[in-house]
Design an enzyme around this catalytic site. Structure first.
Site, PDB file in Angstrom:
ATOM      1  N   VAL A  32      16.635 -26.016 -54.076  1.00 12.28           N
ATOM      2  CA  VAL A  32      17.709 -25.516 -54.939  1.00 12.28           C
ATOM      3  C   VAL A  32      17.124 -24.416 -55.821  1.00 12.28           C
ATOM      4  CG1 VAL A  32      19.450 -26.074 -56.674  1.00 12.28           C
ATOM      5  CG2 VAL A  32      18.821 -27.772 -54.945  1.00 12.28           C
ATOM      6  N   TYR A  33      17.717 -23.235 -55.739  1.00 13.40           N
ATOM      7  CA  TYR A  33      17.273 -22.084 -56.533  1.00 13.40           C
ATOM      8  C   TYR A  33      18.177 -21.907 -57.740  1.00 13.40           C
ATOM      9  CZ  TYR A  33      14.008 -20.665 -52.910  1.00 13.40           C
ATOM     10  OH  TYR A  33      12.956 -20.626 -52.034  1.00 13.40           O
ATOM     11  N   PHE A  34      17.583 -21.391 -58.835  1.00 15.87           N
ATOM     12  CA  PHE A  34      18.316 -21.260 -60.084  1.00 15.87           C
ATOM     13  C   PHE A  34      18.277 -19.822 -60.598  1.00 15.87           C
ATOM     14  CE2 PHE A  34      17.223 -25.644 -59.707  1.00 15.87           C
ATOM     15  CZ  PHE A  34      18.272 -26.334 -60.290  1.00 15.87           C
ATOM     16  N   VAL A  98      22.063 -21.412 -57.996  1.00 15.99           N
ATOM     17  CA  VAL A  98      22.756 -20.302 -57.335  1.00 15.99           C
ATOM     18  C   VAL A  98      22.828 -20.461 -55.827  1.00 15.99           C
ATOM     19  CG1 VAL A  98      22.480 -18.428 -58.978  1.00 15.99           C
ATOM     20  CG2 VAL A  98      20.579 -19.002 -57.454  1.00 15.99           C
ATOM     21  N   ALA A  99      21.848 -21.142 -55.248  1.00 20.47           N
ATOM     22  CA  ALA A  99      21.867 -21.271 -53.796  1.00 20.47           C
ATOM     23  C   ALA A  99      20.954 -22.408 -53.363  1.00 20.47           C
ATOM     24  CB  ALA A  99      21.408 -19.975 -53.138  1.00 20.47           C
TER      25      ALA A  99
END
Lengths: 181, 181
Positions: A32-34, A98-99
């Site tokens: 999980v990217y932030f 974000v993704a």
């Protein structure tokens, strides 16, 4: 830093990988990217992510790419005890998810290099060659391994999986908007 | 959340603590607090810190205090593997170290509460009474324990050690500036 190059998967490449390298582990990685609360990571070419896999939970910071031909960059990795607490702390500090990148990864060892054969959800298959090193000196070694697998340096894809996912999403969004207008 | 009240140490209080509670652990805690890259934690009453003690390294987010009489607040704790990597990731994200709190802490257990007898570098000795709970309902229980130790609710100090350290530092700085002018 991670001196690293990515290539598109081509038919038969994994057989070549198996000829020169040894399988270390097969695993499913869920990242999980932030987004940063006040810095545009797309501009600064940084990333922060939480990875969950069979080996545990890792918080990773990725610095800007430092080379025109590869996706080499500084990476700082931190093993943490618990995914949910890591996510909650980041979100409390204003970071927003974000993704997600989900992939099935086979990691092969070849001397001090690793070769990853990745099957990435929504993106397809890729091969990454990576050496952890103090500086970019080992880049030619990475390209030499790539050559043994049938790749030329021009085949190198500099975009991270995160960037490819976001590009795909933005193309999808703009084609949706196109249909609307 | 941590329902928690702090009191000034008074002569003989630790004997009273020992009468009702049992020593769980004695340890030295070294905390580094960070400023947010784009949020004034002094205004929002939040904090992020890395603690190093004999039990390991912990990254902790503290939310705003939620009670006028106590220092009760949400806390999210995350055990991490390595102090240096945690510090480097925070600094890469724009967080800046602002203060350190070093203390020798004796933790006593008393039912579901803990009583900490703290000797804080540069600040002196304090007693903290804490219950981890879903909400503030247990506050009276905390004050009841305080009463057993000879404290009244008016003795409660709402400031965190971080705030007390920063207050002391700012007084020192302004007296220095005073001398200069």
């Amino acid at each position: 830093m991670e001196v690293e190059a990515k290539f598109p998967y081509v038919e038969g490449v994994e057989e070549k990988v198996r000829e020169i390298a040894e399988l270390i582990i097969e695993k499913y990685e869920h990242d999980v990217y932030f987004a940063h609360p006040c810095r545009d990571f797309a501009q600064t070419d940084e990333a922060i992510r939480i990875r969950r896999d069979v080996e545990g939970i890792t918080l990773t910071y990725k610095g800007p790419k430092v080379d025109a031909e590869t996706k080499s960059r500084e990476e700082i990795k931190l093993k943490v005890e618990d995914f949910e607490s890591a996510r909650r702390i980041l979100e409390k500090l204003g970071f927003k998810p974000v993704a997600e990148v989900k992939k099935f990864r086979k990691i092969y060892g070849f001397g001090d290099a690793i070769i990853c054969v990745d099957k990435v959800e929504d993106l397809g298959k890729f091969v990454e060659i990576e050496i952890e090193a103090e500086n970019l000196d080992v880049k030619e070694k990475v390209f030499h391994i790539a050559e043994q697998l049938g790749y030329s340096r021009e085949d190198s894809i500099r975009e991270s999986y995160l960037e490819l996912i976001l590009q795909k999403k933005s193309r999808k969004d703009s084609s949706k908007n196109g249909q609307k207008s």
